[in-house]
Design an enzyme around this catalytic site. Structure first.
Site, mmCIF file in Angstrom:
data_model
loop_
_atom_site.group_PDB
_atom_site.id
_atom_site.type_symbol
_atom_site.label_atom_id
_atom_site.label_comp_id
_atom_site.label_asym_id
_atom_site.label_seq_id
_atom_site.Cartn_x
_atom_site.Cartn_y
_atom_site.Cartn_z
ATOM 1 N N TYR A 141 -20.186 18.706 40.351
ATOM 2 C CA TYR A 141 -21.400 19.238 39.464
ATOM 3 C C TYR A 141 -21.329 20.569 39.384
ATOM 4 O O TYR A 141 -22.038 21.258 38.492
ATOM 5 C CB TYR A 141 -22.672 18.822 40.384
ATOM 6 C CG TYR A 141 -23.249 17.460 40.148
ATOM 7 C CD1 TYR A 141 -22.522 16.443 40.391
ATOM 8 C CD2 TYR A 141 -24.520 17.337 39.767
ATOM 9 C CE1 TYR A 141 -23.241 15.080 40.330
ATOM 10 C CE2 TYR A 141 -25.375 16.161 39.513
ATOM 11 C CZ TYR A 141 -24.500 14.988 39.760
ATOM 12 O OH TYR A 141 -24.906 13.794 39.592
ATOM 13 N N LYS A 192 -12.585 8.993 48.096
ATOM 14 C CA LYS A 192 -11.558 8.507 47.409
ATOM 15 C C LYS A 192 -10.176 9.418 47.833
ATOM 16 O O LYS A 192 -9.585 9.818 46.904
ATOM 17 C CB LYS A 192 -11.709 8.414 45.629
ATOM 18 C CG LYS A 192 -12.565 7.419 45.252
ATOM 19 C CD LYS A 192 -12.124 6.006 44.797
ATOM 20 C CE LYS A 192 -10.990 5.993 44.075
ATOM 21 N NZ LYS A 192 -10.397 4.574 43.861
ATOM 22 N N ASP A 225 -15.115 3.262 45.857
ATOM 23 C CA ASP A 225 -15.335 2.095 45.061
ATOM 24 C C ASP A 225 -15.590 0.850 45.957
ATOM 25 O O ASP A 225 -16.347 0.007 45.390
ATOM 26 C CB ASP A 225 -14.243 2.041 43.927
ATOM 27 C CG ASP A 225 -12.790 1.953 44.823
ATOM 28 O OD1 ASP A 225 -12.860 2.315 46.113
ATOM 29 O OD2 ASP A 225 -11.736 1.384 44.294
ATOM 30 N N ASP A 249 -24.585 10.284 43.948
ATOM 31 C CA ASP A 249 -25.613 10.035 42.665
ATOM 32 C C ASP A 249 -25.378 8.518 42.232
ATOM 33 O O ASP A 249 -26.255 7.955 41.853
ATOM 34 C CB ASP A 249 -24.910 11.083 41.427
ATOM 35 C CG ASP A 249 -26.047 10.936 40.512
ATOM 36 O OD1 ASP A 249 -27.235 10.746 40.426
ATOM 37 O OD2 ASP A 249 -25.394 10.665 39.206
ATOM 38 N N ASP A 253 -27.990 5.181 43.182
ATOM 39 C CA ASP A 253 -28.796 4.533 42.011
ATOM 40 C C ASP A 253 -28.475 2.878 42.374
ATOM 41 O O ASP A 253 -29.412 1.970 42.273
ATOM 42 C CB ASP A 253 -28.334 4.750 40.672
ATOM 43 C CG ASP A 253 -29.122 5.649 40.041
ATOM 44 O OD1 ASP A 253 -29.791 6.460 40.625
ATOM 45 O OD2 ASP A 253 -29.015 5.602 38.659
#
Ligand code: IPM
Ligand code: MG
Length: 367
Positions: A141, A192, A225, A249, A253
């Site tokens: 970000y 990751k 993932d 983020d 969701d």
């Protein structure tokens, strides 16, 4: 008693509608002896329209001084072509960065009354109570360089930079371990490391900190993932999930939908404690500005109201009042009140204001 100052930044889209209901709740607590002093100001597209910036210097000053900021939502098609550094979201990102709000707490709780509103089967989500701890001031970000350059051969190149320093990983991991100790004592760290060196460092630092200071907490590592997959396969395996800004983020969701609706999820963004133990803090619903339903009275105010509930707990030491508010929300849902986002097919719905009023009524009934 000294007043507790709250800066209210309603923002765009449904932001002002859900903030209006939250103001009723604040007023209700003030009517029972609380001393909240609120100040309204602009952020996002609304601030851009008024001042040409997504958050003005004056508003930043007020935010830095306030005991807590309540934030609605920003953005919408109206501002699709404003300069990138002035887009509505830039206001929120500046607040997070300049207030040093590195720890974003996003609880995902599935109220029993809403288990059928989830896109997953009831047995997968009923009773779910997990907490996503998202790093909020670092990573891709904010990393530099962040640019689009012209390569001169008819090609352009977009660059964002994922970057994490030791102290950034340590402080967010410490926050996650501390929170886990107050819950079911388990932390799952997601990155990751199989493709990203920042992920490899993340995993190493979390592992070292765990060994050094938090070995009483169960720690597990998961590739982000696979973590996303496990969140929809069997979310109840998690207690606290700690992850970086971008994965947080996305995963939050996903977690929101487990609870039935994005309209249900509150969040707290906290800075480091100063010598007196006080933290800078901003509270906001996880949902966005939902321009498609703005102005229709169709927005669910629960995520915003529950965000104020988190402010009661984390900024004002009012855990009892925070629990009271949570119970009032649950009671309102138990009664069958539903905004459109959480209604079953064919079920009657209430407006944003009716939902707010019903939560006040539930507070009254329990008081
Ligand atoms: C969130 C939002 C923000 C983010 C946007 C509005 C900048 O999606 O808080 O989850 O990406 O962090
Ligand atoms: Mg988001």
């Amino acid at each position: 008693m000294t007043a507790k100052t709250l800066l209210l930044l309603a923002g765009d889209g449904i932001g002002p509608e859900v903030m209006a209901e939250t103001k009723k709740i604040i007023a209700w607590f003030n009517g029972r002896g609380a001393t909240f002093e609120t100040q309204d100001d602009l952020v996002g597209g609304a601030a851009y329209d008024a001042h040409g910036e997504a958050v003005s210097e004056a508003t930043m000053k007020t935010a830095l001084k306030a005991d807590a900021v309540l934030f609605g939502a920003v953005g919408g098609p109206k501002w699709a072509s404003v300069p990138y550094d002035k887009r509505p979201e830039a206001g929120l990102l500046r607040l997070r960065k300049d207030l040093g709000l590195f720890a974003n707490l996003r609880p995902a709780i599935c109220y029993p009354a809403l288990a059928d509103a989830s896109s997953l089967k009831r047995e997968i989500v009923e009773g779910l109570d997990i907490l996503i701890v998202r790093e909020l001031t670092g990573g891709v970000y904010f990393g530099q360089p962040k640019e689009i350059t012209d390569l001169g051969n008819g090609q352009r190149r977009g660059v964002d930079t994922q970057v994490y320093d030791t102290y950034e990983i340590e402080r967010i991991a410490a926050a996650a371990f501390e929170l886990a100790r107050t819950r079911r004592n388990k932390v799952t760290s997601m990155e990751k490391h199989n493709v990203m060196l920042s992920g490899l460092l993340w995993k190493e630092i979390v592992t070292d900190l765990h060994k050094k200071s938090y070995s009483d907490v169960t720690l597990e590592h998961m590739l982000a993932d696979a973590g996303g997959m496990q969140l929809v396969r069997w979310p109840k395996q998690f207690d606290v999930i700690v992850t970086d800004n971008l994965f947080g983020d996305m995963l939050s969701d996903v977690a929101a939908m487990l609870t039935g609706s994005l309209g249900m999820l509150p969040s707290a963004s906290l800075g480091a404690a100063d010598e007196s133990g006080k933290r800078k803090a901003l509270y906001e619903p996880v949902h966005g500005s939902a321009p498609d339903i703005a102005g229709k009275g169709a927005a669910n105010p629960i995520a915003m109201i529950a965000s104020f509930g988190m402010a009661l707990r984390y900024s004002f030491g009012m855990a009892r009042e925070s629990d009271m508010l949570d119970r009032a929300i649950a009671a309102t849902l138990d009664k069958g009140l539903r905004t459109p986002d959480i209604a079953a097919k064919g079920q009657a719905t209430v407006t944003t204001a009716q939902m707010g009023d019903a939560i006040i009524a539930a507070l009254e009934a329990a008081a």
